[in-house]
Enzyme design. Structure first.
Site, PDB file in Angstrom:
ATOM      1  N   LEU A   1     -26.595   3.600  10.019  1.00 53.41           N
ATOM      2  CA  LEU A   1     -26.864   2.264  10.434  1.00 53.41           C
ATOM      3  C   LEU A   1     -25.774   1.212   9.717  1.00 53.41           C
ATOM      4  O   LEU A   1     -25.706   1.366   8.712  1.00 53.41           O
ATOM      5  CB  LEU A   1     -28.450   1.709   9.932  1.00 53.41           C
ATOM      6  CG  LEU A   1     -28.923   0.472  10.743  1.00 53.41           C
ATOM      7  CD1 LEU A   1     -29.252   0.644  12.237  1.00 53.41           C
ATOM      8  CD2 LEU A   1     -29.891  -0.346   9.857  1.00 53.41           C
TER       9      LEU A   1
ATOM     10  N   LYS B   1     -30.867   1.057  15.664  1.00 60.57           N
ATOM     11  CA  LYS B   1     -31.982   0.704  14.799  1.00 60.57           C
ATOM     12  C   LYS B   1     -33.596   0.964  15.557  1.00 60.57           C
ATOM     13  O   LYS B   1     -34.100   0.242  16.145  1.00 60.57           O
ATOM     14  CB  LYS B   1     -32.075  -0.860  14.318  1.00 60.57           C
ATOM     15  CG  LYS B   1     -32.995  -0.883  12.995  1.00 60.57           C
ATOM     16  CD  LYS B   1     -32.298  -2.151  12.187  1.00 60.57           C
ATOM     17  CE  LYS B   1     -33.290  -2.593  11.196  1.00 60.57           C
ATOM     18  NZ  LYS B   1     -33.496  -1.664   9.857  1.00 60.57           N
TER      19      LYS B   1
ATOM     20  N   GLU C   1     -26.462   7.703   4.333  1.00 54.14           N
ATOM     21  CA  GLU C   1     -26.952   6.659   3.914  1.00 54.14           C
ATOM     22  C   GLU C   1     -28.320   6.890   3.047  1.00 54.14           C
ATOM     23  O   GLU C   1     -28.543   7.971   2.601  1.00 54.14           O
ATOM     24  CB  GLU C   1     -27.155   5.436   4.846  1.00 54.14           C
ATOM     25  CG  GLU C   1     -28.165   5.999   6.143  1.00 54.14           C
ATOM     26  CD  GLU C   1     -28.271   4.940   7.170  1.00 54.14           C
ATOM     27  OE1 GLU C   1     -28.064   3.972   7.117  1.00 54.14           O
ATOM     28  OE2 GLU C   1     -28.505   5.440   8.232  1.00 54.14           O
TER      29      GLU C   1
ATOM     30  N   TYR D   1     -35.970  -2.408  16.685  1.00 64.13           N
ATOM     31  CA  TYR D   1     -36.409  -3.325  15.577  1.00 64.13           C
ATOM     32  C   TYR D   1     -35.385  -4.025  14.979  1.00 64.13           C
ATOM     33  O   TYR D   1     -34.191  -3.420  14.759  1.00 64.13           O
ATOM     34  CB  TYR D   1     -37.618  -2.782  15.012  1.00 64.13           C
ATOM     35  CG  TYR D   1     -36.963  -1.738  13.536  1.00 64.13           C
ATOM     36  CD1 TYR D   1     -36.546  -0.401  13.923  1.00 64.13           C
ATOM     37  CD2 TYR D   1     -37.325  -2.259  12.330  1.00 64.13           C
ATOM     38  CE1 TYR D   1     -36.159   0.392  12.718  1.00 64.13           C
ATOM     39  CE2 TYR D   1     -36.849  -1.641  11.363  1.00 64.13           C
ATOM     40  CZ  TYR D   1     -36.382  -0.293  11.382  1.00 64.13           C
ATOM     41  OH  TYR D   1     -35.797   0.411  10.350  1.00 64.13           O
TER      42      TYR D   1
HETATM   43  N1  PLP Z   1     -29.861   2.270   6.823  1.00 63.77           N
HETATM   44  C1  PLP Z   1     -31.116   2.239   7.443  1.00 63.77           C
HETATM   45  C2  PLP Z   1     -31.489   3.647   7.941  1.00 63.77           C
HETATM   46  C3  PLP Z   1     -32.090   1.340   6.906  1.00 63.77           C
HETATM   47  O1  PLP Z   1     -33.443   1.394   7.784  1.00 63.77           O
HETATM   48  C4  PLP Z   1     -31.703   0.206   6.758  1.00 63.77           C
HETATM   49  C5  PLP Z   1     -32.371  -1.206   6.569  1.00 63.77           C
HETATM   50  O2  PLP Z   1     -33.738  -1.015   6.764  1.00 63.77           O
HETATM   51  C6  PLP Z   1     -30.389   0.013   6.267  1.00 63.77           C
HETATM   52  C7  PLP Z   1     -29.418   0.998   6.400  1.00 63.77           C
HETATM   53  C8  PLP Z   1     -29.796  -1.467   5.855  1.00 63.77           C
HETATM   54  O3  PLP Z   1     -29.650  -2.433   6.879  1.00 63.77           O
HETATM   55  P1  PLP Z   1     -29.683  -4.065   6.338  1.00 63.77           P
HETATM   56  O4  PLP Z   1     -28.825  -4.204   5.295  1.00 63.77           O
HETATM   57  O5  PLP Z   1     -29.379  -4.680   7.657  1.00 63.77           O
HETATM   58  O6  PLP Z   1     -31.033  -4.348   6.037  1.00 63.77           O
END
Ligand code: PLP
Length: 298
Positions: A214, A157, A190, A42
């Site tokens: 991610l 993701k 994270e 997603y």
């Molecule tokens: N890490 C995880 C596990 C996430 O689910 C998300 C966003 O949903 C992020 C980091 C941050 O990513 P982004 O800045 O692209 O929204």
């Protein structure tokens, strides 16, 4: 259905496999591999002034996720853009966030091994994007540390988010807003749905991209801002001790932007208030957003 009809009915429209339909009427087959196996990926993309923000970066990450799990990308870049822009147009909100999901598709015989030639299921919807409250930005959020119980491909993701749900519940049960995850080796990975940063003596630190986290788009934008404004930022593994000793901690995501953490495991982070470096980054981030908004203002 045009936008006015939609507003009248006050009904959310979703995209499902080539059609725009009311959310209340959207149905997924029970044999969809997304439903049975969590076999899909997603994206979440913010929309400002009715335009997709950092679309190229989000699309590239979607392509990377699809490639990593061997699901063929069902649409071209132009088709994705057209689909998402149509979805935006069908809703009245200036600021939105789009959720889109691609699963491997329907397979009648349940089997871990995907059958050849499945047709991916494409689903997308949009919601109003509310800005983070002034109170939260002034107070910051409370976070606990938890052992990172996820799998070894957190760079994908994937829709399979059970560990994230469990960790979010664990944070709530301890009266915290969120959790920062610590790997078995004792390093920060994270947040449950965000990337993590610390500040020590004016330098920003964030863990390097790897299969353990991610590659966040907001993280990438923050890195670019820091570089353009000569704010030192180092990609480096962060120990749990360094997290505890940090002057500032932030979490970042497309919907939360950069959010200051002012309490860690019940103890104040730095002064217990959002820090100076966060303020700077937030100001530059807002300026960048504003420039994007003005680009699309008549
Ligand atoms: N890490 C995880 C596990 C996430 O689910 C998300 C966003 O949903 C992020 C980091 C941050 O990513 P982004 O800045 O692209 O929204």
């Amino acid at each position: 259905m045009n936008q006015i009809d939609n507003n009248k009915k006050n009904e959310q429209i979703v995209y499902l496999n080539g059609q725009f339909i009311p959310m209340t009427q959207s149905k997924i087959a029970t044999q969809d591999r997304g439903f049975l196996f969590g076999d899909g990926v997603y994206e979440v993309i913010p929309v400002y002034n009715r335009h997709l923000f950092s679309f190229k970066e989000h699309l590239q990450r979607l392509k990377n996720s699809l490639h990593a799990v061997s699901i063929p990308n069902p649409l071209t870049e132009k088709e994705w853009l057209n689909l998402l822009n149509q979805l935006i147009k069908k809703h009245p909100w200036q600021e939105q966030y789009i959720y889109l999901q691609v699963t491997r598709g329907i397979q009648m015989q349940r089997d871990h091994l995907p059958a050849d030639g499945l047709t991916p299921t494409i689903y997308a919807y949009t919601n109003p994007l509310k800005p983070i409250s002034q109170e939260t930005l002034e107070k910051g959020i409370r976070v606990i540390t938890l052992e990172d119980i996820r799998w070894l491909r957190c760079d994908i993701k994937a829709i399979t988010l059970l560990p994230n749900v469990m960790m979010k519940l664990a944070a709530k049960s301890q009266n915290a807003d969120d959790a920062i995850l610590i790997s078995k080796k004792g390093f920060v990975t994270e947040g449950t749905a965000s990337n993590a940063f610390i500040v020590k003596k004016g330098t920003i630190f964030t863990p390097p991209n790897s299969t353990k986290l991610l590659p966040g788009i907001t993280r990438l934008l923050i890195e670019r801002i820091a570089k353009n404004h000569n704010i030192p930022l180092v990609e480096q593994n962060i120990t749990e001790q360094a997290l505890t000793d940090a002057d500032e901690i932030w979490l970042s995501s497309s919907t939360k932007e950069a959010l200051p953490v002012t309490s860690l495991n019940g103890k104040p982070v730095g002064t217990g208030k959002p820090g100076m470096v966060w303020h700077k980054i937030k100001t530059y981030y807002q300026a960048q957003k504003q420039a994007f908004i003005e680009e699309y203002t008549d």
